[in-house]
Design a protein around this motif. Structure first.
Motif, PDB file in Angstrom:
ATOM      1  N   PRO A 140      59.048  67.232  -4.303  1.00  0.00           N
ATOM      2  CA  PRO A 140      60.393  66.658  -4.512  1.00  0.00           C
ATOM      3  C   PRO A 140      61.495  67.721  -4.602  1.00  0.00           C
ATOM      4  CG  PRO A 140      58.822  65.734  -6.071  1.00  0.00           C
ATOM      5  CD  PRO A 140      58.126  66.867  -5.389  1.00  0.00           C
ATOM      6  N   THR A 148      63.142  66.820   1.293  1.00  0.00           N
ATOM      7  CA  THR A 148      62.028  66.972   0.363  1.00  0.00           C
ATOM      8  C   THR A 148      61.115  65.747   0.483  1.00  0.00           C
ATOM      9  OG1 THR A 148      63.409  66.027  -1.350  1.00  0.00           O
ATOM     10  CG2 THR A 148      63.289  68.412  -1.261  1.00  0.00           C
ATOM     11  N   ARG A 149      59.992  65.794  -0.196  1.00  0.00           N
ATOM     12  CA  ARG A 149      58.956  64.747  -0.081  1.00  0.00           C
ATOM     13  C   ARG A 149      58.658  64.462   1.388  1.00  0.00           C
ATOM     14  NH1 ARG A 149      59.787  62.235  -5.462  1.00  0.00           N
ATOM     15  NH2 ARG A 149      61.965  62.589  -5.905  1.00  0.00           N
ATOM     16  N   ASN A 181      56.232  64.727   4.286  1.00  0.00           N
ATOM     17  CA  ASN A 181      54.829  64.957   4.640  1.00  0.00           C
ATOM     18  C   ASN A 181      54.691  64.903   6.153  1.00  0.00           C
ATOM     19  OD1 ASN A 181      52.142  65.351   4.550  1.00  0.00           O
ATOM     20  ND2 ASN A 181      51.633  63.424   3.515  1.00  0.00           N
TER      21      ASN A 181
END
Lengths: 821, 119
Positions: free
Chosen positions: A177, A205-206, A208
């Motif tokens: 995060p 962010t976050r 994947n």
């Protein structure tokens, strides 16, 4: 017979080990090094500034070819060792090269970790590990385009900042995060994210990463976008994998050495084979693998000591610290931040100054420190951390740093002076304060370069430069010789070379942008820097940069030479010093019409009209233009005159048509702006009547061709030229002169004449780029021609026709009113 | 009295539009007491000073304007446009003139010019 030492790997750890070994036991070993990269040992920590364009490859070299030669080391560049025959004690490289050893040192470093998602092997997916990676990134950035960096740690952020500086649109994908979540809490991670975003980098962010998508180009598949697991697709022309590294222990494993995550070594850097040592990022020592430079250097030292027969040296592990090397973002981190029951935190946050400090304490000992925005106390905290001193007494004011620790705040120099002798100043090279002070005393050092040469302090990543400077001041006082580079002027600390490089690297497009981005200290520059910046921008972006007349000296603004009484002198161009009845008549008419008080011949074979009033300038030019004459640029930092003799056309000694060549050169080169004035001459024979051997660039004709001379002067300094080379044809002579002029336009410091530039960069450099390297010569000529396509405009005609509107008349005349009163 | 409505008899005399003076540059006004240079800084401030360097009489209007200073084109003396004082190691002062800006027009104070003539 010396023993034979073979080294596998030519990175920083290997280089340091050999350096230490040679210092300890010169001549004991015959050394052979195999490096997989096709080059010498360079400073890998400084790849980020290279990517950002702030440094060049030459700036980060540790050992040049000469160093290997001087120390009798055989370096196999670009030869990867593929096998070691331990029973016969010999290594075999991919190309079949074989070397026998008595002792073997493995320093194969680490490999970047590539997230194993579909598409990770596509063309356009790169890592950030060596100079080839940087080259790939810089090449990708050439066309602008979009970059995606996978990983928001130190390496990823440095890569992102560098790519941004190269002009790409950059997105950083980070799994967690907040950025650098291991070191920073969420609020500080946010501060960092803001600072990164303010540099034009998008942070997700976050994120994947699920797959890297391909497109087809020229029959091959290459990167098109990155897809995240939530379905988002981020377009990319290049994907940089910066999620981490792992020890490169493949070879060690294949030859049967004990390997876990890395090559297992004991405290003496020995592997499971006592004749084989290993150092650097490829090793695992007491369960730890390291990826920072300081531990590698400590290992290198121990390995060298062992190889030189010192039984006492041992490596017991390292506490590491690191700094983010993104210009303008200060972040220091050291130690361990894992949460624990017996651990406490002290946090200081100053949102107004964007400062964040976090200390982790365990049983009254400092075990971790993060400083963001203000890293001045990094060395002090790191010292507390390494020595494990009790901070119980300091606890209340600990977070405020060293200034508070003694009760009263110290000035920065006194703070450095107050450090204990064991305090580490340079983390990269493990140099403590005592060692630096000793070197200063023994060698009588007074400069930063001197301290760097003798101790290596601040010679690697350079982030402790300020500390080292303060330490020199604290030790030698006023004897400290501060800058080796003279700043452009009082408005900046930067020298001319740095400013020129940064204009290109940061893609700066205007004088205000340069002043803003490079931190000018004055509000509008000064009379020294403004004309210099105007020239640098003009040279960097021909046809694009709009000349700033207000940053030019009056002569270049009014295209005439101001005289002591405020009148001007006007010099029309006479190509190669040749004129005609028509031109002379027009000049005579101008003299009569405008009552020109003085007409004089110049040293450059021109006619100078002196004493012309400012408001008459356009009319004078109009009349001269009408007779076919253009500005002679006698006033400018520009191509001035090409002086000639009469040559083979008339002279009984003339060997070539020097007049014709001079005219040809002048018609080709005129109008170009240069760092300082440029005067040329062409002499038809070695009697040299055109005085070519005291010109910035001169040509002396001989029977067999043309001697190209450079670096003469006959003003403040008298300098004879040096011969650059000799060529057979006039076309090649023109090309060479042009290439030299363009190289000077690109490298010269403002107001630095060619002879001074020559002295600074050296004849060999100029010769290599213009004489030896034909492709480079062509490229220089092409860049010159591009510039000329915009520059070769007669400024007189331009002004007469009303362009570049500089008002020549007073805005009001009140003296008339007075008379009428 | 003059036939011109803006003669030297009024308090202020119109010398032109503010836009006539280039940013980081200057224009000259001829007056009975010599030339007056009207400067405009990068920030847009306007200043009127004698167009004569006290050192060797250089025309300050032709100098490079930087910040709120001008550098004389002849020998690089630097003057603060707000005070007329020489900067740095040089000592000297250029006379400043009152300047009024109204409705995009520039006006010089006649009284100051008269005083200059009398001086």
């Amino acid at each position: 017979m010396p023993e034979r030492l073979v080294v596998i790997g030519n990175g920083m750890a290997a280089g340091r080990a050999i350096e230490e070994l040679i210092a300890r036991a010169p001549g004991r070993y015959a050394i052979e090094i195999f490096g997989a990269e096709p080059r010498v040992n360079y400073n890998r920590i400084l790849l980020s500034p290279v990517l950002a364009g702030e440094k060049r490859y030459e700036d980060i070299l540790i050992h040049d070819d000469a160093w290997y030669a001087e120390n009798g080391i055989r370096l196999h560049k670009g030869r990867e060792v593929v096998h070691v025959d331990r029973s016969r004690k010999r290594v075999v490289a991919a190309d079949g090269t074989v070397a026998e050893y008595d002792r073997l040192l493995i320093a194969t470093g680490s490999s970047p970790f590539i997230v194993p998602v579909p598409g990770s092997t596509l063309k356009g997916v790169v890592t950030f590990r060596d100079l080839d990676d940087v080259g790939a990134m810089v090449a990708a950035a050439k066309g602008g385009g979009r970059a995606v960096v996978v990983g928001g740690g130190l390496l990823g952020l440095e890569a992102a900042a560098g790519l941004r500086a190269q002009g790409m649109q950059v997105t950083v994908l980070h799994l967690m995060p907040t950025l650098m979540e291991r070191q920073l809490d969420t609020a500080a991670g946010y501060l960092l994210e803001q600072a990164v975003a303010a540099r034009g980098v998008t942070v997700v962010t976050r994120a994947n990463t699920q797959a890297i998508l391909a497109r087809e180009e020229g029959g091959e598949e290459r990167v098109a976008a990155v897809r995240l697991d939530d379905g988002r697709e981020i377009p990319a022309d290049i994907v940089v994998m910066a999620v981490g590294i792992r020890p490169n222990a493949t070879l060690a494993k294949a030859i049967g050495l004990e390997v876990n995550r890395g090559v297992l070594v004991d405290d003496f850097m020995a592997t499971s084979d006592p004749d084989i040592l290993a150092v650097g990022e490829c090793v695992e020592h007491r369960g730890l693998c390291y990826g920072l430079v300081a531990p590698l250097y400590e290992m290198a030292k121990v390995a060298a000591a062992r190889l030189s027969g010192d039984p006492a040296a041992a490596y017991t592990g390292s506490v590491t610290s690191t700094k983010l090397k993104v210009t303008g973002i200060d972040l220091f981190s050291a130690g361990d931040f894992a949460e624990g029951r017996d651990r406490e935190e002290i946090v200081l946050r100053d949102a107004g100054r964007s400062v964040y400090k976090r200390l982790v304490i365990q049983q009254d000992r400092l075990v971790g420190a993060v400083l963001y925005g203000d890293t001045a106390d990094g060395a002090w905290f790191f010292d507390l951390l390494k020595t494990g001193a009790s901070v119980a007494d300091l606890r209340e004011t600990l977070i405020f740093g060293q200034g508070f620790a003694g009760g009263t705040p110290l000035d920065p120099t006194a703070a450095v002076a107050a450090l204990p002798d064991e305090a580490e100043i340079c983390g990269c090279n493990g140099v403590c304060k005592g060692k630096i002070i000793a070197a200063i005393g023994e060698k009588g050092l007074t400069t930063l370069d001197g301290v760097r040469a003798h101790t290596k302090a601040s010679a690697s990543c350079g982030s402790c430069t300020g500390l080292v400077e303060k330490l020199i001041v604290a030790t030698v006082g006023d004897a400290y010789t501060a800058k080796t580079v003279a700043p452009v002027c009082g408005c900046t600390e930067l020298g001319h070379g740095e400013v020129r490089r940064l204009i290109l690297a940061k893609d700066l497009k205007s004088i205000p942008a340069v002043m803003q981005e490079l931190g000018w200290k004055s509000s509008g520059g000064c009379v020294k820097c403004r004309p210099a910046l105007n020239y640098y921008l003009l040279a960097a972006r021909p046809g694009e940069y709009v000349d700033d007349a207000q940053s030019r000296f009056v002569n270049e603004r009014l295209h005439a030479n101001i005289q002591k009484d405020g009148t001007y002198s006007v010099v029309p161009r006479m190509w190669g010093g040749v004129t005609s009845a028509k031109e002379l008549r027009a000049i005579a008419d101008v003299v009569d019409k405008f009552e020109v008080p003085m007409v004089k011949c110049t040293g450059g074979q021109r006619i100078d009209l002196l004493g012309i009033r400012k408001e008459d300038l356009p009319a004078v030019w109009r009349d001269l233009n009408a007779a076919g004459m253009v500005s002679g640029h006698a006033y400018g930092k520009a191509l001035r005159t090409v002086k000639t003799c009469v040559g083979s056309e008339w002279c009984r000694f003339g060997t070539q048509d020097s007049t014709g060549l001079g005219i040809r050169l002048e018609k080709y080169l005129w109008g170009s702006w240069t760092p300082a004035k440029v005067k040329l001459a062409v002499s038809g024979c070695p009697r040299n009547c055109a005085e070519a051997t005291c010109k910035d660039i001169g040509i002396v004709c001989v029977d067999s061709g043309y001697e190209i001379h450079i670096g003469g002067a006959a003003g403040l300094d008298i300098k004879g030229t040096v011969v650059l080379t000799k060529v057979a044809g006039d076309g090649e002579a023109v090309a060479l002169v042009t290439a030299v002029l363009q190289l000077y336009r690109e490298q010269g410091y403002y107001l630095e004449r060619i002879y001074k530039w020559l002295a600074r960069v050296g004849l060999d450099v100029i010769r290599a780029q213009t004489v030896d390297d034909l492709a480079n010569r062509r490229a220089l000529v092409e860049r010159f021609e591009l510039s000329q396509s915009f520059a070769q405009v007669d400024p007189w005609e331009e002004r007469v026709s009303g362009a570049g509107a500089v008002p020549f008349r007073p805005m009001a005349d009140l003296s008339v009113l007075e008379a009428a009163q | 009295m003059t036939h011109h409505p803006a003669g030297l008899s009024g308090d202020w005399i119109d010398i032109g539009a503010t836009d006539d003076v280039p940013r980081e540059g200057a224009r000259v006004v001829r007056t009975p007491c010599g030339e007056v240079a009207v400067f405009r800084t990068a920030a847009g401030d306007l200043h009127a000073l004698d167009n004569r360097c006290p050192h060797r009489g250089g025309p300050l209007a032709e100098g490079i304007v930087h910040g709120h200073s001008v550098t004389c084109p002849l020998h690089n003396w630097v003057f603060d446009l707000r005070t007329g004082k020489a900067q740095g190691a040089d000592e000297g002062c250029v006379r400043t003139m009152p300047l009024k800006i109204e409705g995009g027009r520039l006006y010089l104070a006649v009284g100051a010019l008269r005083a200059a003539v009398a001086a």
